[in-house]
Write a protein that holds these residues in place. Structure first.
Motif, PDB file in Angstrom:
ATOM      1  N   MET A  85     -22.151  20.347 -49.551  1.00  0.00           N
ATOM      2  CA  MET A  85     -21.487  19.059 -49.399  1.00  0.00           C
ATOM      3  C   MET A  85     -21.102  18.485 -50.762  1.00  0.00           C
ATOM      4  O   MET A  85     -19.992  17.978 -50.953  1.00  0.00           O
ATOM      5  N   VAL A 111     -17.257  17.686 -51.983  1.00  0.00           N
ATOM      6  CA  VAL A 111     -16.851  16.303 -52.251  1.00  0.00           C
ATOM      7  C   VAL A 111     -16.510  16.102 -53.721  1.00  0.00           C
ATOM      8  O   VAL A 111     -15.485  15.491 -54.062  1.00  0.00           O
ATOM      9  N   LEU A 154     -14.607  20.473 -45.694  1.00  0.00           N
ATOM     10  CA  LEU A 154     -15.485  19.355 -45.333  1.00  0.00           C
ATOM     11  C   LEU A 154     -15.740  19.326 -43.828  1.00  0.00           C
ATOM     12  O   LEU A 154     -16.873  19.093 -43.387  1.00  0.00           O
ATOM     13  N   GLY A 206     -19.475  19.960 -42.404  1.00  0.00           N
ATOM     14  CA  GLY A 206     -20.080  18.910 -41.600  1.00  0.00           C
ATOM     15  C   GLY A 206     -20.447  19.389 -40.207  1.00  0.00           C
ATOM     16  O   GLY A 206     -21.516  19.059 -39.678  1.00  0.00           O
ATOM     17  N   ARG A 221     -17.746  12.740 -40.015  1.00  0.00           N
ATOM     18  CA  ARG A 221     -18.507  11.998 -41.019  1.00  0.00           C
ATOM     19  C   ARG A 221     -18.314  12.580 -42.405  1.00  0.00           C
ATOM     20  O   ARG A 221     -18.071  11.854 -43.379  1.00  0.00           O
ATOM     21  N   GLN A 222     -18.397  13.910 -42.513  1.00  0.00           N
ATOM     22  CA  GLN A 222     -18.260  14.523 -43.827  1.00  0.00           C
ATOM     23  C   GLN A 222     -16.844  14.393 -44.365  1.00  0.00           C
ATOM     24  O   GLN A 222     -16.637  14.197 -45.562  1.00  0.00           O
ATOM     25  N   PHE A 232     -16.544  10.917 -45.801  1.00  0.00           N
ATOM     26  CA  PHE A 232     -17.168  10.811 -47.121  1.00  0.00           C
ATOM     27  C   PHE A 232     -16.267  11.416 -48.195  1.00  0.00           C
ATOM     28  O   PHE A 232     -16.091  10.848 -49.285  1.00  0.00           O
TER      29      PHE A 232
END
Length: 240
Positions: free
Chosen positions: A32, A36, A194, A198, A215-216, A219
């Protein structure tokens, strides 16, 4: 109910995944973070007007630096947690040697708080304290929520983090490495990564894979929005 079922209830009822080695947290966190941080990084540098080659170099540099940093951080974190557990074990062993009666009375009170009758709690605490090692284990579990058997490997955590961060950070820079690098392609690859990361994490933890993927992606979108805005405001000429 058969004797085997009583002795080994999980064999007929349910099973738990083995996460004691520390690989799961390190792998998920590394992947993750790699996704990101690097998708945000290329968004910022590309928005500032950097060439595709510069974006690729920046992305690879972010991958290497981030992967090494994550591995060292995970190793130190897990090693420190294990050392803290060792210190607590020594504290409990010392308390048991100095004041076994007080420790036994303390355990009986804890059993009462769990719902045992006073006499039952006192008898159970006495049986536990017939073995010093067993008593230490039970006190650690009830007082601190810790177990001597749960010592994740710092090496496994470090390697898992290193590899997963590298994979995650590689995804958004693939278009730039293969010669069709544009910000749009980088964001598309990063967004897909992502979503997949996720969803996979959600499946491992038995949650909704759709919710985990969204959700991921959210973010990552926040990170991209922040770095893209900063890159646009500064521009390459503003930082060189």
């Amino acid at each position: 109910m058969s004797e085997i079922n009583i002795a080994h209830p999980h064999e007929y009822d349910h099973r738990h995944a083995d996460i004691s080695s520390g690989w799961l947290r390190a792998t998920v966190f590394g992947a993750m973070d790699g996704l990101v941080s690097n998708v945000g990084l290329i968004a910022g540098i590309a928005a500032a007007g950097a060439s595709p080659g510069m974006v690729a170099i920046t992305g690879v540099s972010g991958l290497i630096a981030g992967a090494v940093s994550m591995a060292l951080g995970e190793f130190t974190s897990v090693r420190t947690a294990n050392e803290q557990l060792d210190a607590e074990v020594r504290t409990e062993q010392d308390a048991h040697r100095r004041n076994p009666q007080g420790e036994q009375a303390e355990l009986a009170l804890m059993f009462e708080k769990l719902g045992m009758q006073e006499d039952t709690a006192r008898i159970a605490a006495g049986e536990v304290h017939t073995s010093g090692d067993h008593a230490v284990r039970v006190h650690l579990s009830h007082e601190l929520g810790m177990s001597e058997d749960e010592r994740p490997s710092p090496w496994i955590a470090a390697v898992s983090s290193l590899l997963s961060f590298s994979v995650g950070a590689l995804i958004p820079i693939l278009p730039f490495l293969f010669g069709f690098g544009t910000l749009g392609w980088g964001l598309a690859f990063g967004g897909l990564g992502l979503l997949l990361a996720g969803a996979l994490a959600a499946r491992i933890t038995r949650r909704s894979w759709i919710a985990g993927a969204i959700r991921q992606l959210t973010f990552g979108g926040i990170a991209v929005a922040a770095t893209f805005t900063i890159g646009k405001l500064l521009g390459v000429s503003g930082v060189v």
